[in-house]
Design a protein around this motif. Structure first.
Motif, mmCIF file in Angstrom:
data_model
loop_
_atom_site.group_PDB
_atom_site.id
_atom_site.type_symbol
_atom_site.label_atom_id
_atom_site.label_comp_id
_atom_site.label_asym_id
_atom_site.label_seq_id
_atom_site.Cartn_x
_atom_site.Cartn_y
_atom_site.Cartn_z
ATOM 1 N N GLU A 78 0.831 -1.200 0.000
ATOM 2 C CA GLU A 78 0.000 0.000 0.000
ATOM 3 C C GLU A 78 0.869 1.255 0.000
ATOM 4 O O GLU A 78 2.069 1.194 0.243
ATOM 5 N N ASN A 101 1.330 5.047 1.711
ATOM 6 C CA ASN A 101 1.035 5.823 2.910
ATOM 7 C C ASN A 101 0.734 7.266 2.509
ATOM 8 O O ASN A 101 1.568 7.922 1.898
ATOM 9 N N ARG A 147 -4.708 8.480 4.306
ATOM 10 C CA ARG A 147 -4.649 7.076 4.730
ATOM 11 C C ARG A 147 -3.292 6.834 5.392
ATOM 12 O O ARG A 147 -2.408 6.224 4.802
#
Length: 191
Positions: free
Chosen positions: A158, A160, A164
């Motif tokens: 993912e 950062n 989020r």
């Protein structure tokens, strides 16, 4: 002509209108209050915006204060902004390993003898030697991975962001849980 600025990194970079040849983001424990925001896409974008053409950015990562997932998330986020990145270990300290993500604004090559040809000033050579940088081998001998290897390492991780903030929420969990193997991330990365 060296000017060192010590300040709140996020605010300083956002408020500066200057371009810098070198930006070094020192070690930040990701679980410390506010430090997670120094590993976001937005902050890395601000660093890139503040970097002069031909300049470089070095983001130090305390491998002993990250788990594998956090390391991958931070590197993936950094690569989104800095596609020309190399990773170097600070030294081969397995008790407290540190990784430097070194990004350039454009793809650069370092042929044999680069250090000797580049570092010609005797005062600079002496200063670099005092911290263990004496030649090509002492500099590039700590090389771990280039952009392609780093991309493979973070594949599927993912990103950062401010909206989020994965690092801000996961890092305290890691700190409380801890690990018995502070060198674990170094070995994972080297694999």
């Amino acid at each position: 002509r060296l000017h060192v600025h010590t300040a709140d990194a996020r605010r300083f970079v956002l408020s500066s209108t200057k371009k810098y040849d070198v930006i070094v983001a020192d070690l930040f424990h990701p679980a410390r209050d506010g430090a997670g925001s120094l590993f976001t896409l937005e902050h890395f974008s601000s660093l890139r915006h503040a970097t002069a053409m031909g300049g470089l950015v070095c983001q130090w990562l305390p491998l002993y204060q990250l788990d594998d997932a956090l390391l991958r998330i931070i590197i993936r986020t950094f690569l989104e902004v800095f596609p020309h990145t190399r990773a170097f270990v600070l030294d081969f300290d397995v008790d407290a390993p540190v990784l430097g993500l070194v990004a350039t604004t454009s793809l650069s090559h370092y042929p044999a003898g680069w250090f000797r040809r580049r570092v010609t000033n005797e005062r600079l050579r002496t200063a670099l030697s005092s911290v263990g940088l004496r030649d090509d081998f002492s500099l590039f001998g700590c090389f771990v991975a280039g952009t392609d290897e780093l991309q493979r390492f973070v594949d599927g991780s993912e990103i950062n962001t401010d909206a989020r903030p994965i690092v801000a929420f996961r890092a305290p969990h890691f700190s409380v849980r801890g690990y018995l193997d502070p060198d674990g991330r170094l070995w994972t990365l080297l694999d």
